[in-house]
Design a protein around this motif. Structure first.
Motif, PDB file in Angstrom:
ATOM      1  N   THR A   1       0.955  -1.124   0.064  1.00  0.00           N
ATOM      2  CA  THR A   1      -0.097  -0.102   0.141  1.00  0.00           C
ATOM      3  C   THR A   1       0.908   1.310  -0.119  1.00  0.00           C
ATOM      4  O   THR A   1       2.227   1.155  -0.297  1.00  0.00           O
ATOM      5  CB  THR A   1      -1.143  -0.094   1.355  1.00  0.00           C
ATOM      6  OG1 THR A   1       0.134  -0.333   2.306  1.00  0.00           O
ATOM      7  CG2 THR A   1      -2.041  -1.206   1.134  1.00  0.00           C
ATOM      8  N   GLY A   2       0.472   2.458   0.465  1.00  0.00           N
ATOM      9  CA  GLY A   2       1.214   3.622   0.181  1.00  0.00           C
ATOM     10  C   GLY A   2       0.958   4.419  -1.240  1.00  0.00           C
ATOM     11  O   GLY A   2       0.402   3.856  -2.046  1.00  0.00           O
ATOM     12  N   SER A   3       1.414   5.320  -1.359  1.00  0.00           N
ATOM     13  CA  SER A   3       1.461   6.354  -2.469  1.00  0.00           C
ATOM     14  C   SER A   3       1.947   5.793  -3.619  1.00  0.00           C
ATOM     15  O   SER A   3       1.386   5.958  -4.726  1.00  0.00           O
ATOM     16  CB  SER A   3       1.858   7.673  -2.269  1.00  0.00           C
ATOM     17  OG  SER A   3       1.278   8.349  -0.990  1.00  0.00           O
ATOM     18  N   THR A   4       3.291   5.236  -3.403  1.00  0.00           N
ATOM     19  CA  THR A   4       4.197   4.793  -4.426  1.00  0.00           C
ATOM     20  C   THR A   4       3.816   3.994  -5.413  1.00  0.00           C
ATOM     21  O   THR A   4       3.610   4.157  -6.521  1.00  0.00           O
ATOM     22  CB  THR A   4       5.417   4.492  -3.692  1.00  0.00           C
ATOM     23  OG1 THR A   4       5.848   5.242  -2.600  1.00  0.00           O
ATOM     24  CG2 THR A   4       6.574   4.488  -5.141  1.00  0.00           C
ATOM     25  N   PRO A   5       2.923   2.724  -5.187  1.00  0.00           N
ATOM     26  CA  PRO A   5       2.428   2.058  -6.119  1.00  0.00           C
ATOM     27  C   PRO A   5       1.317   2.258  -6.711  1.00  0.00           C
ATOM     28  O   PRO A   5       0.720   1.522  -7.770  1.00  0.00           O
ATOM     29  CB  PRO A   5       2.169   0.499  -5.302  1.00  0.00           C
ATOM     30  CG  PRO A   5       2.161   1.147  -3.813  1.00  0.00           C
ATOM     31  CD  PRO A   5       2.558   2.297  -3.610  1.00  0.00           C
TER      32      PRO A   5
ATOM     33  N   GLY B   1       7.155  -0.674  -1.413  1.00  0.00           N
ATOM     34  CA  GLY B   1       7.531   0.876  -0.962  1.00  0.00           C
ATOM     35  C   GLY B   1       8.755   0.544  -0.223  1.00  0.00           C
ATOM     36  O   GLY B   1       9.273  -0.078   0.532  1.00  0.00           O
ATOM     37  N   ILE B   2       9.335   2.066   0.067  1.00  0.00           N
ATOM     38  CA  ILE B   2      10.167   2.210   1.077  1.00  0.00           C
ATOM     39  C   ILE B   2       9.947   3.230   1.929  1.00  0.00           C
ATOM     40  O   ILE B   2       9.244   4.408   1.687  1.00  0.00           O
ATOM     41  CB  ILE B   2      11.617   2.258   0.656  1.00  0.00           C
ATOM     42  CG1 ILE B   2      12.746   2.428   1.568  1.00  0.00           C
ATOM     43  CG2 ILE B   2      11.860   3.282  -0.497  1.00  0.00           C
ATOM     44  CD1 ILE B   2      14.133   2.128   1.119  1.00  0.00           C
ATOM     45  N   GLY B   3       9.926   3.349   3.413  1.00  0.00           N
ATOM     46  CA  GLY B   3       9.723   4.368   4.147  1.00  0.00           C
ATOM     47  C   GLY B   3      10.558   5.343   4.146  1.00  0.00           C
ATOM     48  O   GLY B   3      11.661   5.014   3.650  1.00  0.00           O
TER      49      GLY B   3
ATOM     50  N   LYS C   1      12.706  10.303  -0.174  1.00  0.00           N
ATOM     51  CA  LYS C   1      13.185   8.729  -0.197  1.00  0.00           C
ATOM     52  C   LYS C   1      14.455   8.812  -0.594  1.00  0.00           C
ATOM     53  O   LYS C   1      15.193   7.768  -0.497  1.00  0.00           O
ATOM     54  CB  LYS C   1      12.290   7.865  -1.388  1.00  0.00           C
ATOM     55  CG  LYS C   1      10.807   8.049  -0.927  1.00  0.00           C
ATOM     56  CD  LYS C   1      10.632   7.271   0.352  1.00  0.00           C
ATOM     57  CE  LYS C   1       9.157   7.381   1.016  1.00  0.00           C
ATOM     58  NZ  LYS C   1       8.101   6.633   0.043  1.00  0.00           N
TER      59      LYS C   1
ATOM     60  N   HIS D   1      12.370   1.818   6.019  1.00  0.00           N
ATOM     61  CA  HIS D   1      11.427   0.371   6.687  1.00  0.00           C
ATOM     62  C   HIS D   1      11.079  -0.075   5.076  1.00  0.00           C
ATOM     63  O   HIS D   1      10.901   0.635   4.104  1.00  0.00           O
ATOM     64  CB  HIS D   1      10.514   0.866   7.575  1.00  0.00           C
ATOM     65  CG  HIS D   1       9.157   1.450   6.865  1.00  0.00           C
ATOM     66  ND1 HIS D   1       8.441   2.101   7.720  1.00  0.00           N
ATOM     67  CD2 HIS D   1       8.754   1.710   5.715  1.00  0.00           C
ATOM     68  CE1 HIS D   1       7.521   2.543   7.098  1.00  0.00           C
ATOM     69  NE2 HIS D   1       7.751   2.393   5.921  1.00  0.00           N
TER      70      HIS D   1
ATOM     71  N   ARG E   1      -1.103  11.763   6.758  1.00  0.00           N
ATOM     72  CA  ARG E   1      -1.946  12.200   5.521  1.00  0.00           C
ATOM     73  C   ARG E   1      -3.023  11.223   5.347  1.00  0.00           C
ATOM     74  O   ARG E   1      -3.814  11.934   4.100  1.00  0.00           O
ATOM     75  CB  ARG E   1      -0.900  12.541   4.239  1.00  0.00           C
ATOM     76  CG  ARG E   1      -0.264  11.144   3.728  1.00  0.00           C
ATOM     77  CD  ARG E   1       0.945  11.605   2.556  1.00  0.00           C
ATOM     78  NE  ARG E   1       1.223  10.530   1.666  1.00  0.00           N
ATOM     79  CZ  ARG E   1       2.042   9.546   2.267  1.00  0.00           C
ATOM     80  NH1 ARG E   1       2.458   9.499   3.455  1.00  0.00           N
ATOM     81  NH2 ARG E   1       2.265   8.763   1.112  1.00  0.00           N
ATOM     82  N   PHE E   2      -2.907  10.115   5.308  1.00  0.00           N
ATOM     83  CA  PHE E   2      -4.069   9.309   5.070  1.00  0.00           C
ATOM     84  C   PHE E   2      -5.165   9.354   6.270  1.00  0.00           C
ATOM     85  O   PHE E   2      -6.221   8.435   5.893  1.00  0.00           O
ATOM     86  CB  PHE E   2      -3.439   7.810   4.899  1.00  0.00           C
ATOM     87  CG  PHE E   2      -2.638   7.509   3.759  1.00  0.00           C
ATOM     88  CD1 PHE E   2      -3.053   7.543   2.504  1.00  0.00           C
ATOM     89  CD2 PHE E   2      -1.242   7.198   4.030  1.00  0.00           C
ATOM     90  CE1 PHE E   2      -2.362   7.388   1.467  1.00  0.00           C
ATOM     91  CE2 PHE E   2      -0.514   7.073   2.834  1.00  0.00           C
ATOM     92  CZ  PHE E   2      -0.848   7.082   1.584  1.00  0.00           C
TER      93      PHE E   2
HETATM   94  P1  PGA Z   1       4.648   5.679   0.524  1.00  0.00           P
HETATM   95  O1  PGA Z   1       5.074   4.739   1.733  1.00  0.00           O
HETATM   96  O2  PGA Z   1       4.455   4.752  -0.816  1.00  0.00           O
HETATM   97  O3  PGA Z   1       3.277   6.175   0.871  1.00  0.00           O
HETATM   98  O4  PGA Z   1       5.771   6.667   0.468  1.00  0.00           O
HETATM   99  C1  PGA Z   1       5.921   3.740   1.657  1.00  0.00           C
HETATM  100  C2  PGA Z   1       6.128   3.013   2.981  1.00  0.00           C
HETATM  101  O5  PGA Z   1       6.107   3.476   3.849  1.00  0.00           O
HETATM  102  O6  PGA Z   1       6.738   1.839   2.646  1.00  0.00           O
END
Ligand code: PGA
Length: 243
Positions: A36-40, A131-133, A201, A137, A166-167
């Protein structure tokens, strides 16, 4: 580890979706590991487009998601089940019963985590999207002295709660715990694709690519040990990486 540096978010989403579309075409009953998250989101939009315009068939595809907030059921707009339904599943011909997102309201969470790992063992993930934090993470495997190997309950770092606020309507609403796959659960995937877009990122990506080490302080760096990882970044996310 292959690294593709794309011009921008659209180009990154194009490349990631092309890979996934080829995989789905070549194996009808592909098992997708989803994030999940914005990236995908851009990647998922392109999968929906391929389904609508070219008839890309998801009828036998299975999916297993990485994580879910503890305490949120699938009707909560902040939950990852709600996100996946609305961003992808409701727009393609995947059987809902073939989609798996951890249940954040499970009664016995410890038992539930074990069962989720068994599900991964049973189906076997063909290709895992990550994704990556901003803190490095993956899933909710947060930086620290130790990293969980199996699916478990993770406590979210302040930085992650801030990033994900933000979600939600407010920061206070973000749960501080989540069910998350562990390192070994993720490593069982045959192929892994990590996506990163944007300036926030850049530091995390540089910490992975600027050296030949791994560190529990940058959980994504552990991916260097997996035999088939593709990292797709845009130029902003690559901007702190030494060429
Ligand atoms: P993001 O989150 O795609 O919303 O930036 C990625 C993640 O936290 O793994």
């Amino acid at each position: 580890m292959r690294v593709f540096v794309e011009k921008d978010y659209d180009a990154l989403s194009d490349r990631a979706s092309r890979i996934l579309i080829e995989e789905i075409k070549s194996k009808k009953d592909l098992v997708l590991g989803l994030a999940t998250g914005s990236t995908p989101i851009g990647t998922y939009e392109r999968l929906i487009k391929a389904h609508r315009e070219e008839g890309l068939d998801f009828s036998q595809v299975k999916s297993i998601n990485l994580d879910e907030y503890v305490g949120l059921d699938g009707n909560h707009p902040g939950s990852y089940r709600y996100f996946m339904d609305n961003v992808l599943f409701n727009h393609i011909n995947i059987c809902k019963s073939n989609t798996h997102v951890p249940d954040g309201t499970a009664e016995n969470l410890e038992e539930y985590c074990k069962a989720y790992d068994s599900l991964i063992d049973k189906y076997g993930i063909d290709i895992q999207i990550l994704g990556i934090g901003s803190n490095g993470h993956i899933a909710f495997i947060e930086p620290g002295e130790e990293l969980s190997l199996h699916t478990s309950i993770a406590r979210l770092k302040e930085s992650t709660i801030n990033d994900n606020a933000r979600f939600f309507n407010s920061r206070e609403e973000v749960p501080d715990k989540a069910i998350s796959l562990g390192i070994l659960s993720i490593f069982k995937a045959k192929k892994i694709i990590l996506l990163a877009s944007g300036k926030n990122k850049a530091s995390a990506i540089a910490k992975i690519l600027n050296n030949d080490t791994i560190s529990t302080k940058v959980p994504a760096s552990i991916l260097k040990l997996h035999p088939d990882v593709t990292i797709i970044v845009d130029e902003e996310a690559y901007s702190e990486t030494k060429i």
